[in-house]
Write a protein that holds these residues in place. Structure first.
Motif: not given
Length: 310
Positions: A32, A41, A124, A128
């Motif tokens: 991501d 990520t 996000k 994460h």
């Protein structure tokens, strides 16, 4: 079509403390890329970098958010005098991000599109990083309605230009409406913190979020204007009668997205002028700087109180 914040996907969430992202596609992605943060990520250890974050403060101006993290570090005893905090998002010029201890400070630019892009990637990032127990607060500036300049407004409810507590967006050509709920308990906690400080006038009320600074807020001094001073006054007084205390351009999408992801959120803005008295911000620069520090002062005190009780 109305959407709510239910239906987390991609992680077993045994506790409401975790971020809930309503997007099943994320669990199928090998990487991501948080493009506008210059983070990913696969190239960054997000849990190691951000896993301890408990407070996220966002505001429009990059310099203001850097000043905020410096102030918070000093107040919490987490930094050294004169320390320069690096911009985590130095690989891009879209947003800035600073971190000290459990506090993250992020800029979002001006208006709904800019803050919405930032929030998608921020939410996000927190997901994460496996963050839990996070509180998000927008600190900013606004135009007041019937308030003394320099007053701080803690938003009870974000409303649109029709005074409805909704955020409306077109998705695949269809109207999607999300509620703009904010955390009532958090509002009261911030009110108590302001009373503790007793440094500036603070009110609780609705905040109207518009799509524009000029015509969208009924100003007479833009490049275009198709209404009169009387029209403007009638509209602003109708907004005031509906409980609106101030006007800005980010609160509705901020409230909608945080609510959909299960995050307690608040909006704390200082008023730079009373829109019933005029349209242009005429206060001297040093006065405006002092006003802008008021939400920072309040939110910093709130964070300090929360950490003291932890």
């Amino acid at each position: 079509m109305a959407l709510s914040g239910a239906g987390p996907e991609g992680r077993e969430c045994g506790s409401d403390d975790f971020i809930k992202l309503c997007n099943p596609n994320l669990s199928r992605m090998k990487e991501d890329i948080l493009y506008h943060f210059s983070l990913s990520t696969s190239t960054h250890d997000l849990p190691a970098m951000f896993g301890d974050v408990k407070f996220v403060c966002v505001g429009g101006s990059p310099s203001r958010m850097k000043a905020f993290i410096t102030y918070v570090a000093s107040e919490l005893g987490l930094g050294r005098p004169g320390e320069d905090y690096p911009n985590i998002c130095s690989g891009t010029d879209r947003y800035v991000m600073f971190k000290v201890g459990p506090v993250l400070s992020v800029s979002h630019g001006i208006g709904i599109p800019s803050i919405a892009i930032m929030l998608h990637e921020l939410l996000k990032l927190l997901y994460h990083a496996r963050c839990s127990g996070v509180t998000v607060i927008r600190i900013g500036t606004s135009g007041g309605i019937g308030l003394e300049p320099g007053s701080v407004v803690i938003t009870q409810q974000a409303v649109d230009a029709r005074f409805k507590p909704e955020f409306e967006q077109m998705v695949l050509g269809k109207q999607v409406v999300r509620t703009t709920d904010l955390d009532a308990q958090l509002v009261q906690e911030l009110v108590r913190c302001s009373a503790d400080l007793d440094e500036f006038p603070t009110v609780v009320g609705n905040t109207m979020c518009t799509l524009d600074f000029y015509e969208g807020q009924g100003r007479l001094d833009g490049a275009l204007c198709c209404y009169t001073e009387q029209d403007k006054q009638e509209y602003l007084r109708a907004a005031h009668a509906a409980g609106v205390c101030n006007i800005e351009m980010e609160s509705s999408v901020f409230a909608a997205m945080c609510s959909a992801c299960g995050l307690p959120a608040a909006v704390v803005c200082v008023t730079l002028l009373d829109r019933l008295q005029g349209d242009q911000i005429c206060s001297p620069h040093e006065v405006l700087v002092a006003y802008q520090q008021r939400p920072q002062r309040l939110v910093s005190h709130f964070i300090k109180q929360r950490l003291t009780k932890a």
